[in-house]
Design an enzyme around this catalytic site. Sequence first.
Site, PDB file in Angstrom:
ATOM      1  CG  LEU A 155     -18.679  12.369  18.213  1.00 31.82           C
ATOM      2  CD1 LEU A 155     -18.679  12.450  19.670  1.00 31.82           C
ATOM      3  CD2 LEU A 155     -19.262  11.434  17.360  1.00 31.82           C
TER       4      LEU A 155
ATOM      5  N   GLY B 238     -10.606  16.603  19.869  1.00 30.59           N
ATOM      6  CA  GLY B 238     -11.286  16.808  21.042  1.00 30.59           C
ATOM      7  C   GLY B 238     -12.710  15.693  20.698  1.00 30.59           C
ATOM      8  CG  ASP B 239     -15.781  16.575  18.256  1.00 30.17           C
ATOM      9  OD1 ASP B 239     -14.849  17.228  17.806  1.00 30.17           O
ATOM     10  OD2 ASP B 239     -16.856  16.742  17.514  1.00 30.17           O
ATOM     11  CD  GLU B 240     -10.522  14.873  13.312  1.00 27.91           C
ATOM     12  OE1 GLU B 240      -9.725  14.566  12.630  1.00 27.91           O
ATOM     13  OE2 GLU B 240     -11.036  16.017  13.253  1.00 27.91           O
TER      14      GLU B 240
END
Length: 365
Positions: A234, A275-277
């Site tokens: 993201l 984390g945001d992957e």
Amino acid sequence: MGEREFAIATAVLRATGYLDRVRVLIGILCIGIGLISAVEQFHMVQPLGPHGILARAIHLTLLVSALVIGTVWLVRPWPRYRWAVAFAVWGDIALAASGATLAVPEARLAATVYMCLIGAFAAVLLGYRALFLHCGFATATIVVFTWVGVRLDGALLAELSLYFLPAMATVVVMPAIAAMVIEGTRRGLSATAYAANRDPLTGLLNRRGLYTEVGLTQARSPRGAVLAVVVIDLDGFKQLNDDHGHGTGDATLRAVAKQLTDLIRTRDIAARVGGDEFVVLAGLSDEHDLDSFVRRVQTLTLRDPTGLALRSSVGVTWEPADTVGFDLDTVLHRADDAMYRAKRVGGGTTVVAEPPRADEERAAI
């Protein structure tokens, strides 16, 4: 039916180093039963063996098939699920038909005891549904042999009970008990593994779960299948957390996870590995499916909990499922590089990285 149980059992046997040992053991048992059956062809050695040309021909055909299939187990690699199911079906039918050719009801009922081996095979490798079918067929075989013995051969039911009751206990009851223990253990381990392999925030697989599921996906992929890997990061997620707080960030991650879960098919994989992957892995049947899959990924628009579109950098690559020495780390690294190339040009786009050709791999070596 039982495909997942077979894949799990295969993975466990491979991980513990017992896969080839079990394969060889099955082959030896098949050949051993075939050799024992060969002795029954000689009346001077076994007078209760098959009588008459038809019975002897059927019995001989079945024992030869046992020798052939046993040899196949010895010389061929571990089978796929469909072949394992076909083997169990053949085993039950062959043992029942072979027993039916014997001369007296006591010998027929005694021969059904060998069906417990198929019960053990089904209980350990194919799951309780396959075992249920085996137990039903074995019970019907024992009942028919008993009925024929009483009605056509004139045997007494009380005398035959010395044979059919032990047969029922050995062929049906013992494998059923074993299956309950195995299934209970499998479910307990599955519950533990589920907790260990899942991301508590989103419910998606974590990195450990991703590696486990990829092994299962490979095991059940047909010949010529392709594994497509997508890495999604993201854009601006850290800024979102800083500006709106971790509560908003967590809600966004859960919303993205829900959309990815809705996007994939039942047998595909979605995981959160950072984390945001996020990672999506799909087993595709051929290159045509791959092209369609890549187009869907390129048009994918993720949204936050309020419905606003999110920017994301996406890397896509693929690898044949039957690649010798398939290495998930290498494929993930290639998709990760593609994702970072997308991020370096400003994000909000998808970069597709083709796998290296054979000549490129040789040059790299």
